[in-house]
Design an enzyme around this catalytic site. Sequence first.
Site, PDB file in Angstrom:
ATOM      1  CE  LYS A   1      86.503  72.917 119.711  1.00  0.00           C
ATOM      2  NZ  LYS A   1      85.424  73.440 120.583  1.00  0.00           N
TER       3      LYS A   1
ATOM      4  CB  SER B   1      87.486  75.522 123.259  1.00  0.00           C
ATOM      5  OG  SER B   1      86.319  74.915 122.719  1.00  0.00           O
TER       6      SER B   1
ATOM      7  CB  SER C   1      83.608  76.426 122.540  1.00  0.00           C
ATOM      8  OG  SER C   1      84.178  76.498 123.813  1.00  0.00           O
TER       9      SER C   1
END
Lengths: 505, 516
Positions: A81, A156, A180
Amino acid sequence: MSTDIIRSSAAEIADALARREVSSVEVTSAHLDRIAAVDGDVHAFLHVDAEGALAAARAVDDRRAAGEELHVMAGVPIAVKDVMATKGLPTTCGSKILEGWIPPYDATLVSRLRAAGMPILGKTNMDEFAMGSSTEHSAYGPTRNPWDLERIPGGSGGGSSAAVAAFEAPLAIGTDTGGSIRQPAAVTGTVGTKPTYGGVSRYGLVALASSLDQAGPCSRTVLDAALLHSVIGGHDPMDSTSIDAPAPPVVEAARRGDVKGMRIGVVKELGGEGYQPGVRARFEESVQLLVDAGAEVVEVSCPSFDFALAAYYLILPSEASSNLAKFDAMRYGLRVLPEGVDDPSAEQVMAATRDAGFGDEVKRRIILGTYALSSGYYDAYYGQAQKVRTLISRDFSAAFDKVDVLVSPTAPTTAFRLGEKLDDPMAMYLNDIATIPANLAGVPGMSLPSGVAEEDGLPTGIQILAPATEDARLYRVGAVLEKLLVDQWGGPLLATAPELTAKGA
Amino acid sequence: MSTATTEPVLSYDEALEKFDPVMGLEVHVELNTKTKMFCGCATEFGAEPNTQVCPVCLGLPGALPVVNEKAVESAIRIGLALNCEIAEWCRFARKNYFYPDMPKNFQTSQYDEPIAFNGWLDVEIPAASGDGTEVFRVEIERAHMEEDTGKSLHVGGSTGRIHGAEYSLVDYNRAGIPLIEIVTKPLRGAGERAPEVAKAYVATLRDLLRALHVSDVRMEQGSLRCDANLSLRAKAADGQAQDDVPLGTRTETKNVNSLRSVERAVRYEICRQAAILDGGDKVTQETRHWHEDTGVTTSGREKSDAEDYRYFPEPDLVPVAPARETVDELRTTLPEPPAQRRKRLQADWGYSDLEMRDVVNAGAVELIELSVEAGATPAGARKWWTGELARRANAEGKGVDEFGVTPEHVAELDRTVKDGRLNDSMARQVLDGVIAGEGSPVEVADARGLELVQDDDALEAAVDKVIEANPDVAEKVRSGKVQAAGALIGQVMKEMKGQADAGKARQIILSRLGVG
């Protein structure tokens, strides 16, 4: 051959590598090819590092050829990420304000991936500074759900889960501040674990809310998540909030997978009204499977969970408003000069840069947090929210006095359509209603696929929660449920996802 | 330098006749730990800009702080030496404000949970009667840990301040250096002695910190910085207790970087505020800057109540909870209390009360102690530090330790006099050389060719010449007026171009004239 590789689990790839049936360069190339073929549609990646990944793969292959003893995951590629600092690789956090920033250091977690010999394929898309539940708040455009490209992949960490769901990577790193990792896992039919707070080092994780953020694994199977969890977990002296104890035995738990005699609590407050029928139906079936496997299921009430969302949206913006103050154009990242000002002051440059560099959701939360921390309001907002946090922790303690793990649906709905909730922040926030309590209390949680909702044919997720540091229980329960479900489905859920057409292939 | 117009002031005596000053002193001490407060970077003073930095102290995205245990130990020792209670559990907090020299745009500090609180420090000032000293007890509110900021250098423009500068450079070497902020409770009742008390407090604190070996305490390098808060209130009416009179509006004066400045700045603010209040106006609550050169303070930014640092507990750090055994252990490492130490040293050195008072006032206790350790005689060390160096310090408005003269230099100087290599006037010339940076006393003496002539023949020849040239004086001495020999000695020294041992010259003169 390459199709087989990319559809294999990380554990299978690791075994094939160890047996030298395939090389890391082949595995890595296959995934890079897949990214080239489908990421134009999915947009899971913000940056692909083909050169770096192949170099790392080659190095592992050379070491293996030389007879070196390697980490069990050596040669298995991974996506990270874009919120984790990666030395020499762009790290934007999905924000324009960090466009072009190349960190001079690796996050601890990234160092551990590199030390294990895991090639890093690239950096995955995310809501700007991890603020959002759809990845639509990325300044670089949304990620699309591989199950339906018109739908959101969750957020997210939509990029990480979508990359795994689209077979662009066998594993990915996510971060979970309010869900997330787990909510994207649920809506993409993948697995994701938020470890106990302090279980995985936050050093190098660009902070959204320091007291809530936790990095963890994204994968397609429970065992794969455990394998990655054990690579990145464990004490780090660079993170004061890191737990100074050996990492929990998650891989053993995932392999053992046993729920006989375990007490499982269904959280009364997380379900029912507001939850989509298909989500509820799959959840109830999963619970029944656990009962059939020998677990004792009871209903547990956690009354303070009703206030979790409200408390969360005070604590998170408060911490974020301070954490994001460092993005001021003075040392790195974007620098914007104010228009129509000759000779601007440092403060004017800071203001112009932050105005241009941050998106609406980020500004909204900075303003909320600044307000909540202001003198005269602190006690009523931040102080009160901290008290609610304590109550939620107590609810968890009381519940875990009675049961070994708690379960609930991961998210109230399946993946919604792109744009559907973009103008309604409250509706967006409500998507994390079931995942937020774990972050407030610091306890670990996992989401794994529970099936597809018949009304829309989209995946649903079940969440398992365990007491702090008892992450292994998630894997014990998750592995049992996964096996029973996969047997029932006649194969992995993702095998039923529509085929992505390879663009330009 | 200063562009400010001079504000009206009342005379000190008149100010004190009408108003009662209340002070609050905030002292920032840079600890001398090897590494910074929250990272492993070096803390050496004067390194090339931005060479002692890392992701943590530069506030790079993702970096996290880790508390320096040595800094916590120093903070506890300072707290204990200031007779404070030590917190059983305390946290760091974030103080949020934007400034280019602050990498994270918040300072990691302590807010409502300081590591040490509720203490006191006794300071001695000369008694009003002029005889002996009196003790003033300064109550300590708190001592807390925090990190220093970077340092901005404003280039171009005339003021060296941010306004009008062409551009600014920032050196982050200082960012993250451990600081202890020591805050007094409001100091009341010092009256006209307030400026002296302020100076004595900072001096005593400095000596204490030096004895603790926790800081370099160099005011000129910024490792000890003082902010002086001052307000005036009306003198109590008859029958009213002074402390029943409410406090006035305070100003906070920054940039007070020497002991002498502490005294002068407080004195100036008393006179300035008195003029405002006397004219029926209100004092503005604000930060003021002290100007060493012009001896005035000028207005800085206004410090209104609207300034909101949005403090909240630092979530990236865990609470500091020193075990009671650790605190007790640290207590055993404390140096002797300053007052007790001064009594002991006075006895060791054989100084009179008056002599000791001069030594204390000159801030030279530690310097003399180090000089004696380096081999100086107590009398010699005192002579140089409180005589020659204190005289220069007063004349130039500096501290005695700000001339580059070290205790080792003084010991060496004292030795050369004692050994008869130099006489007093030559030694003073040597000291000039040391101050000018020409080297150690011996090096200066060598370079300047300063040495008493040890050649007795030359000295005897000079004596004979002077006696012959001054028969009248010689006769007086012969007839028993020994004190008249002084005139002859002066002549001999002149003849020898100052490079003779006056004692020896006297001996020879007396023996030549048959009175030795």
